[in-house]
Design a protein around this motif. Sequence first.
Motif: not given
Length: 409
Positions: A141-142, A146, A184
Amino acid sequence: MSSDPWGRVDDAGTVYVRTADGEKVVGSWQAGSPDEALAYFKRKYDGLVVETDLLERRVKTTDLSAKDATTAIEHLREQVDAHHAVGDLEALRARLDTLAGKVETRREERKARKAQQSEEARHAKEELVAEAERLADSDQWRAAGERLRALVDTWKGLPRLDRKSDDELWHRFSHARSAFSKRRKAHFAQLDAQREEARQRKEKLVTEAEALSGSRDWGPTAAKYRDLMQDWKAAGRAQREHEDDLWARFRGAQDVFFQARAEVFAERDTEQRENLSRKEELAAEAEKLLPVTDLKAARGAFRGINERWDAIGHVPRDARPRVEGRMHAVERAIQEAEEAEWRRTNPEARARAAGLTGQLQDAVDKLHAQLEKARAAGNTAKAAKLERELEGRQALLDQAQKGLQEFGG
């Protein structure tokens, strides 16, 4: 009349310029002398030359657009074609033609470059779309989030394509981002629900742990705390703002119990070490009874030592086999002495031993007589056989007599 290599003025004041197609009327001059007329129109020609020079430099050294350059060239060409100047108009026209060719070449180059840039932009955007669509299925997810934000910045820096193509690619790109955001959001919503469930479970575990903290039932309570710890690990993590506080309470309840247990065990360990010292003294006292020479006295002394031993209590677990082994060794020695005494004083066993000894003695005496007789008769073979038989019976007799002696007979 006044004349020049590129023009002339007639008596009527009409000014002409010489061209490849013959003389062309430039204009009429009545304000002064013919020389002044030629000088005036030559200055107009020089002005056209300066403008042409400037336009050539702009085309060469600046990013003047092809459209603006063509407009400027046509404006100059109109002035040249109007024949309102005296000079080498053909040369000036040739320069403008050459410049127009350069501008057209630049136009084609720019068109080709723009087409190439457009194709490169299309390819770049297609790659961005493909990567975004791959990231739409990612669980990182992160990192994926990004990266998608970085792709948007990259997209903004690329040239636009034709409207249809650009809109189609942007629709796919935007759809991939939306799909990832939706997944997400659903993931973290589920995670929040799981963490809330974990918080509730851990609240219950904390309550149980705190209720057990005052217990003095050391073994079962310690086992219960181990079970609670396994349940804690299996519960998962609660929200960050609750996890540390719950853990502090849970761990604090355990610390209260295990600290109290440690204090009691420390006191018990001190007592058991003292017990060990006393039992080691008794073991040493018991070992002095060996070897057993007076069975009755040894038995009585050991019984007294054993009574004192039982009254002392527990010793540390790791020392128990060693110190108890010393006492068991003395006890076994006394038991073996008792068994030997019983065998020695048992009438039935003595009678059996005496009977066996008598039978063996009779057999030995008989074999002696037979052996003497065989020797006297000179029968060496029979004598040798009798000697071997006698040797075996004599060995059995010796053992039987030894056993009989143990009975005091």
